[in-house]
Write an enzyme that holds these catalytic residues in place. Structure first.
Site, PDB file in Angstrom:
ATOM      1  N   HIS A 133      38.310  37.022  38.819  1.00 56.87           N
ATOM      2  CA  HIS A 133      39.503  36.175  38.777  1.00 56.87           C
ATOM      3  C   HIS A 133      39.942  35.957  37.337  1.00 56.87           C
ATOM      4  CE1 HIS A 133      38.356  35.129  42.932  1.00 56.87           C
ATOM      5  NE2 HIS A 133      39.623  34.824  43.078  1.00 56.87           N
ATOM      6  N   LYS A 137      40.460  30.016  36.075  1.00 55.00           N
ATOM      7  CA  LYS A 137      39.832  29.508  37.295  1.00 55.00           C
ATOM      8  C   LYS A 137      38.722  28.505  36.959  1.00 55.00           C
ATOM      9  CE  LYS A 137      38.046  30.984  41.797  1.00 55.00           C
ATOM     10  NZ  LYS A 137      38.817  29.914  42.481  1.00 55.00           N
TER      11      LYS A 137
HETATM   12  N1  LIG Z   1      42.819  29.378  49.498  1.00 46.46           N
HETATM   13  C1  LIG Z   1      43.566  30.271  48.849  1.00 46.46           C
HETATM   14  O1  LIG Z   1      44.154  31.194  49.451  1.00 46.46           O
HETATM   15  C2  LIG Z   1      43.733  30.138  47.371  1.00 46.46           C
HETATM   16  C3  LIG Z   1      43.138  29.090  46.722  1.00 46.46           C
HETATM   17  N2  LIG Z   1      43.368  28.871  45.401  1.00 46.46           N
HETATM   18  C4  LIG Z   1      42.818  27.633  44.858  1.00 46.46           C
HETATM   19  O2  LIG Z   1      43.872  26.706  44.694  1.00 46.46           O
HETATM   20  C5  LIG Z   1      43.610  25.831  43.604  1.00 46.46           C
HETATM   21  C6  LIG Z   1      44.797  25.820  42.645  1.00 46.46           C
HETATM   22  O3  LIG Z   1      44.953  27.086  42.057  1.00 46.46           O
HETATM   23  P1  LIG Z   1      46.086  27.333  40.962  1.00 46.46           P
HETATM   24  O4  LIG Z   1      47.424  26.946  41.471  1.00 46.46           O
HETATM   25  O5  LIG Z   1      45.881  28.706  40.459  1.00 46.46           O
HETATM   26  O6  LIG Z   1      45.656  26.276  39.830  1.00 46.46           O
HETATM   27  P2  LIG Z   1      46.564  25.601  38.724  1.00 46.46           P
HETATM   28  O7  LIG Z   1      45.626  25.084  37.676  1.00 46.46           O
HETATM   29  O8  LIG Z   1      47.660  26.503  38.316  1.00 46.46           O
HETATM   30  O9  LIG Z   1      47.217  24.357  39.512  1.00 46.46           O
HETATM   31  C7  LIG Z   1      46.548  23.185  39.839  1.00 46.46           C
HETATM   32  C8  LIG Z   1      47.497  22.041  39.629  1.00 46.46           C
HETATM   33  O10 LIG Z   1      46.933  20.827  40.114  1.00 46.46           O
HETATM   34  C9  LIG Z   1      47.408  19.790  39.270  1.00 46.46           C
HETATM   35  N3  LIG Z   1      46.619  18.565  39.418  1.00 46.46           N
HETATM   36  C10 LIG Z   1      45.707  18.008  38.569  1.00 46.46           C
HETATM   37  N4  LIG Z   1      45.241  16.847  39.102  1.00 46.46           N
HETATM   38  C11 LIG Z   1      45.854  16.688  40.303  1.00 46.46           C
HETATM   39  C12 LIG Z   1      45.782  15.695  41.306  1.00 46.46           C
HETATM   40  N5  LIG Z   1      45.007  14.618  41.190  1.00 46.46           N
HETATM   41  N6  LIG Z   1      46.534  15.880  42.426  1.00 46.46           N
HETATM   42  C13 LIG Z   1      47.339  16.947  42.565  1.00 46.46           C
HETATM   43  N7  LIG Z   1      47.460  17.916  41.618  1.00 46.46           N
HETATM   44  C14 LIG Z   1      46.716  17.779  40.512  1.00 46.46           C
HETATM   45  C15 LIG Z   1      47.368  20.371  37.875  1.00 46.46           C
HETATM   46  O11 LIG Z   1      48.253  19.666  37.039  1.00 46.46           O
HETATM   47  C16 LIG Z   1      47.849  21.798  38.146  1.00 46.46           C
HETATM   48  O12 LIG Z   1      49.249  21.902  37.992  1.00 46.46           O
HETATM   49  C17 LIG Z   1      42.297  26.316  43.008  1.00 46.46           C
HETATM   50  O13 LIG Z   1      41.242  25.540  43.548  1.00 46.46           O
HETATM   51  C18 LIG Z   1      42.182  27.757  43.501  1.00 46.46           C
HETATM   52  O14 LIG Z   1      40.852  28.195  43.610  1.00 46.46           O
HETATM   53  C19 LIG Z   1      44.157  29.687  44.665  1.00 46.46           C
HETATM   54  C20 LIG Z   1      44.749  30.762  45.246  1.00 46.46           C
HETATM   55  C21 LIG Z   1      44.567  31.092  46.641  1.00 46.46           C
HETATM   56  O1  LIG Z   2      41.562  30.434  41.895  1.00 42.17           O
HETATM   57  C1  LIG Z   2      42.175  31.408  42.369  1.00 42.17           C
HETATM   58  O2  LIG Z   2      43.096  31.965  41.768  1.00 42.17           O
HETATM   59  C2  LIG Z   2      41.804  31.868  43.723  1.00 42.17           C
HETATM   60  N1  LIG Z   2      40.974  31.153  44.400  1.00 42.17           N
HETATM   61  C3  LIG Z   2      40.540  31.366  45.728  1.00 42.17           C
HETATM   62  C4  LIG Z   2      39.028  31.479  45.786  1.00 42.17           C
HETATM   63  O3  LIG Z   2      38.349  30.733  45.071  1.00 42.17           O
HETATM   64  O4  LIG Z   2      38.519  32.264  46.584  1.00 42.17           O
HETATM   65  C5  LIG Z   2      41.276  32.463  46.439  1.00 42.17           C
HETATM   66  C6  LIG Z   2      41.809  33.564  45.566  1.00 42.17           C
HETATM   67  O5  LIG Z   2      40.818  34.520  45.360  1.00 42.17           O
HETATM   68  C7  LIG Z   2      42.429  33.077  44.289  1.00 42.17           C
END
Ligand SMILES: NC(=O)C1=CN([C@@H]2O[C@H](COP(=O)(O)OP(=O)(O)OC[C@H]3O[C@@H](n4cnc5c(N)ncnc54)[C@H](O)[C@@H]3O)[C@@H](O)[C@H]2O)C=CC1
Ligand SMILES: O=C(O)C1=N[C@H](C(=O)O)C[C@H](O)C1
Length: 239
Positions: A133, A137
């Protein structure tokens, strides 16, 4: 559908675009403590949480208490998953968590489970998982890698758990690599002295994760209970 975005980072922004393209409206964006925001269950059909591990549980449980169903994609908070499910049931709300919402990864999960079933008796092979990743992350290993490991453990009673890198012989090692701009790549490898079997899923962007989350939100609206991406996909493909 009126959507609240809990987390407005890389995923929140990608979800907003896809939700709007599908005719939905984003009525609330939360990037800080959820207590700083008014959550009106009569104006929000569903909340989509892609925030940070430390905030996810509070975000999710606060939504349930305000009568708002939740789609959660945040990873790294699963120690509290059972508690979240309990609150959801107590509040008669609705919940879907998936470590990965992309359709391709959910096909990959099916493949992983089938392969694990086939390999469980073949003792010459050792299994390992690698995830790559982007460098921003926060959690390791990825939620998806943990889901892959859990599926393998379900099929193979000789394996007792998973471990980040230095695993014992009866554990699945997970190798987490961080490289610039990689949206998410997962590989499961079975290796023996004679040959190697590998399956890989490579995300080319975040669009697949975001589309899956919006489709899950459409599924969840007006339901109550705990659901998974399997439920969403079986409804999608029932014809
Ligand atoms: N399940 C899935 O398909 C996927 C899961 N993810 C997960 O989603 C999460 C976010 O990923 P990204 O958008 O890449 O991260 P990012 O860091 O770009 O966005 C996270 C956002 O949450 C905000 N934040 C901080 N404290 C907060 C609070 N108390 N309440 C709400 N928002 C708050 C931050 O300011 C930031 O803008 C990660 O845990 C990642 O692993 C990411 C991609 C796919
Ligand atoms: O943090 C990410 O970007 C992603 N997080 C998810 C994970 O922890 O599996 C899903 C995806 O791979 C992207």
């Amino acid at each position: 559908m009126n959507i609240a975005l809990l987390g407005y980072g890389r995923m929140g922004k990608t979800i907003e675009k896809i939700a709007e393209d599908r005719g939905h409206e984003v009525v609330l964006k939360v990037s800080d403590d959820i207590d700083n925001h008014e959550l009106d269950g009569s104006k929000i059909d569903v909340a989509i949480d892609f925030s940070i591990p430390d905030a996810a549980f509070k975000n999710i449980s606060t939504c349930f208490r305000n009568n708002i169903p939740v789609v959660s994609g945040t990873t790294g908070w699963l120690d509290n998953y059972e508690k979240a499910k309990k609150i959801c049931n107590e509040e008669n709300s609705a919940f879907i968590y998936a470590s990965n919402f992309s359709l391709g990864v959910n096909v990959f999960f099916e493949l992983n489970q089938k392969l694990a079933k086939m390999m469980q008796g073949l003792e010459d092979y050792s299994v390992e998982i690698e995830e790559i990743h982007h460098t921003q992350k926060l959690d390791a290993p990825s939620g998806t890698a943990i889901s892959l490991a859990q599926q393998i453990l379900q099929e193979n009673s000789k394996l007792k758990g998973w471990q980040l890198e230095d695993a014992d012989a009866d554990e699945i090692p997970i190798f987490a690599k961080r490289e610039e701009n990689v949206p998410g790549t997962h590989t499961v490898t079975y290796d023996s002295e004679i040959d190697k079997i590998e399956i890989t899923h490579t995300a080319k962007s975040r669009k697949g994760f975001a589309l899956g989350a919006v489709v899950a939100a459409e599924y969840l609206k007006d339901k109550s209970g705990i659901f998974t991406m399997k439920d969403v996909l079986s409804e999608l493909f029932k014809n």
